[in-house]
Design a protein around this motif. Structure first.
Motif, PDB file in Angstrom:
ATOM      1  N   MET A 248     -39.853 -42.355   0.408  1.00  0.00           N
ATOM      2  CA  MET A 248     -40.965 -43.227   0.761  1.00  0.00           C
ATOM      3  C   MET A 248     -40.742 -44.615   0.145  1.00  0.00           C
ATOM      4  O   MET A 248     -40.384 -44.736  -1.021  1.00  0.00           O
ATOM      5  CB  MET A 248     -42.280 -42.633   0.246  1.00  0.00           C
TER       6      MET A 248
ATOM      7  N   GLU B  39     -41.434 -37.806  -1.848  1.00  0.00           N
ATOM      8  CA  GLU B  39     -41.662 -37.704  -0.409  1.00  0.00           C
ATOM      9  C   GLU B  39     -40.660 -38.559   0.346  1.00  0.00           C
ATOM     10  O   GLU B  39     -40.151 -39.554  -0.171  1.00  0.00           O
ATOM     11  CB  GLU B  39     -43.077 -38.172  -0.059  1.00  0.00           C
ATOM     12  N   ASP B  40     -40.411 -38.164   1.590  1.00  0.00           N
ATOM     13  CA  ASP B  40     -39.562 -38.989   2.438  1.00  0.00           C
ATOM     14  C   ASP B  40     -40.394 -40.059   3.133  1.00  0.00           C
ATOM     15  O   ASP B  40     -41.602 -40.214   2.868  1.00  0.00           O
ATOM     16  CB  ASP B  40     -38.779 -38.130   3.434  1.00  0.00           C
ATOM     17  N   GLN B  41     -39.779 -40.794   4.031  1.00  0.00           N
ATOM     18  CA  GLN B  41     -40.458 -41.898   4.712  1.00  0.00           C
ATOM     19  C   GLN B  41     -41.689 -41.465   5.485  1.00  0.00           C
ATOM     20  O   GLN B  41     -42.626 -42.245   5.665  1.00  0.00           O
ATOM     21  CB  GLN B  41     -39.492 -42.567   5.691  1.00  0.00           C
ATOM     22  N   ASP B  42     -41.683 -40.216   5.957  1.00  0.00           N
ATOM     23  CA  ASP B  42     -42.791 -39.713   6.764  1.00  0.00           C
ATOM     24  C   ASP B  42     -43.865 -39.021   5.933  1.00  0.00           C
ATOM     25  O   ASP B  42     -44.817 -38.459   6.484  1.00  0.00           O
ATOM     26  CB  ASP B  42     -42.262 -38.734   7.823  1.00  0.00           C
ATOM     27  N   GLY B  43     -43.713 -39.048   4.618  1.00  0.00           N
ATOM     28  CA  GLY B  43     -44.698 -38.417   3.752  1.00  0.00           C
ATOM     29  C   GLY B  43     -44.470 -36.938   3.522  1.00  0.00           C
ATOM     30  O   GLY B  43     -45.284 -36.277   2.872  1.00  0.00           O
ATOM     31  N   GLU B  44     -43.368 -36.405   4.013  1.00  0.00           N
ATOM     32  CA  GLU B  44     -43.054 -34.993   3.784  1.00  0.00           C
ATOM     33  C   GLU B  44     -42.461 -34.831   2.380  1.00  0.00           C
ATOM     34  O   GLU B  44     -41.577 -35.584   1.973  1.00  0.00           O
ATOM     35  CB  GLU B  44     -42.050 -34.489   4.814  1.00  0.00           C
TER      36      GLU B  44
ATOM     37  N   LYS C 184     -40.062 -33.679  -0.070  1.00  0.00           N
ATOM     38  CA  LYS C 184     -38.682 -33.195  -0.024  1.00  0.00           C
ATOM     39  C   LYS C 184     -38.276 -32.534  -1.336  1.00  0.00           C
ATOM     40  O   LYS C 184     -37.447 -31.623  -1.350  1.00  0.00           O
ATOM     41  CB  LYS C 184     -37.732 -34.354   0.278  1.00  0.00           C
TER      42      LYS C 184
ATOM     43  N   TRP D 282     -31.838 -38.257   4.002  1.00  0.00           N
ATOM     44  CA  TRP D 282     -33.189 -38.758   4.249  1.00  0.00           C
ATOM     45  C   TRP D 282     -33.504 -39.861   3.244  1.00  0.00           C
ATOM     46  O   TRP D 282     -32.939 -39.906   2.152  1.00  0.00           O
ATOM     47  CB  TRP D 282     -34.223 -37.629   4.122  1.00  0.00           C
TER      48      TRP D 282
ATOM     49  N   ASN E  69     -33.355 -46.784   8.911  1.00  0.00           N
ATOM     50  CA  ASN E  69     -33.029 -45.475   9.478  1.00  0.00           C
ATOM     51  C   ASN E  69     -31.856 -44.875   8.706  1.00  0.00           C
ATOM     52  O   ASN E  69     -30.760 -45.455   8.695  1.00  0.00           O
ATOM     53  CB  ASN E  69     -32.651 -45.646  10.955  1.00  0.00           C
TER      54      ASN E  69
END
Length: 385
Positions: A377, A350-355, A357, A374, A382
């Protein structure tokens, strides 16, 4: 599909049966010419009309303690291996942009047969000159494209694999839920991929630990790198890692008594009290092979992506802070990477936003790795800079 397959890696399997590794400190001595930091040249072999001329354009000084010093060690190794069949010159501390193009034009005017350039930002100048000079070969370290030109090649290594292994060392060296401060150069796919691989390793060893990123927007500036490391230390991180070209971040970690993960060079003796390990590149065999191909008139375009299995990337020696248990884990994971049974970027990730990938059961392809923009997690910062 494992990373060792040709479809995934697009790699050339070069016959590196033996890797002759030069000590990086020896590279800092340079050549007898003792060129200045604004771009000099050093010789390898004697000059004559039938000698192949190879030119190297370096982003930093040859004694930077990291990226360029490692390339210079590779150039020196190739010069010794090729002897009088080749003349190897270099220009150091060449900024990306017009100055890089001018440096390469000067080499072309001097009859250089093949040009190696060791920074991502040299790409546009190389492609432009390659189109204008089809008889000159160009090789771009960290490059993403050959521009479909038959006289351009790219070369790099799967350092995400070895950087993941350094993350295992870092995660094990800090308290549960701790933070590693990462001093990073530019927010480009290469660096983002490395940071992500590092955090994957950190989290594997320490599931609630994080990696905090500070961007320096420079490849080599010891003062700026030191300031970035000091700012992370002031924020209370538990260890420091670096993706920079100098050991300045390690010097900051050393003064603060924090574990340190390096990049590009073995600083295990200089920073013994805090040293964990580092991801290293071995450029010499590649440079020897490619210049020999020009000598033999067998050089071809390609996109080389070396790995642990062919010796292109490796780990520096472990420091005393890396326990026997952690070393055993790292060695086990390294063997799994080599035999294809483990992939650093295998889902679910997952990426930082929980999506999600990279879904479960899938693995990032090489094009996806080379365009990564990206953060996974657990990375604080940034990815856009």
């Amino acid at each position: 599909m494992t990373r060792s397959t040709p479809e995934r890696r697009r790699r050339w399997l070069l016959p590196f049966a033996v890797l002759s590794l030069f000590a990086l400190l020896a590279a800092g001595c340079g050549d007898d010419d003792d060129p200045s930091s604004d771009g000099g040249s050093g010789d390898g072999g004697s000059s004559s009309e039938d000698v192949v001329k190879a030119g190297f354009v370096f982003i930093g000084p040859i004694n930077d303690g990291g990226w360029t010093q490692a390339h210079e060690a590779g150039r020196a190794e190739a010069a010794e291996a090729l002897g009088e069949d080749a003349e190897l010159t270099y220009k150091e501390s060449i900024p990306e942009g017009p100055e890089a193009k001018q440096a390469m034009e000067d080499m072309i005017a001097d009859g250089t047969d093949i040009i190696f350039a060791n920074s991502f930002g040299y790409g546009d100048a190389m492609l432009e000159l390659a189109a204008e000079h089809p008889d000159v070969k160009f090789e771009h370290a960290t490059g993403l494209t050959t521009g479909d030109l038959e006289n351009v090649a790219t070369y790099f290594g799967a350092s995400e694999d070895t950087i993941y292994l350094t993350g295992l060392a870092a995660g094990a060296a800090i308290p549960e839920g701790g933070t590693v401060g990462f001093v990073a150069p530019f927010p480009i796919a290469e660096v983002i991929r490395h940071i992500n691989a590092f955090q994957v390793g950190v989290a594997e060893a320490n599931p609630t630990a994080t990696t905090k990123v500070v961007w320096t927007n420079t490849w080599f500036d010891p003062e700026v790198e030191r300031q970035a490391a000091d700012s992370l230390i002031a924020d209370g991180v538990d260890a420091i890692a670096s993706g920079q070209d100098s050991p300045a971040s390690g010097e900051a970690a050393n003064e603060a008594g924090l574990p340190f993960v390096g990049y590009d060079s073995d600083q295990s003796e200089n920073l013994a009290d805090v040293w964990l390990t580092a991801s290293l590149y071995h450029w010499g065999p590649y440079y020897t092979e490619r210049i020999q191909a020009v000598i033999d008139d067998t050089w071809e375009t390609g996109e080389y992506y070396g790995g642990i299995e062919d010796g292109f990337v490796s780990l520096a020696p472990f420091g005393d802070q890396v326990s026997d248990e952690t070393q055993a884990t790292i060695e086990e994971q390294q063997a799994a990477i080599v035999d294809g049974s483990f992939e650093v970027f295998a889902g679910p990730i997952e990426d930082q936003d929980g999506e999600v990938k990279i879904p479960e059961g899938e693995t990032a392809t090489l094009p996806e790795l080379l365009s990564m923009d990206w953060f996974v997690m657990g990375v604080v910062g940034n990815p856009a800079g």
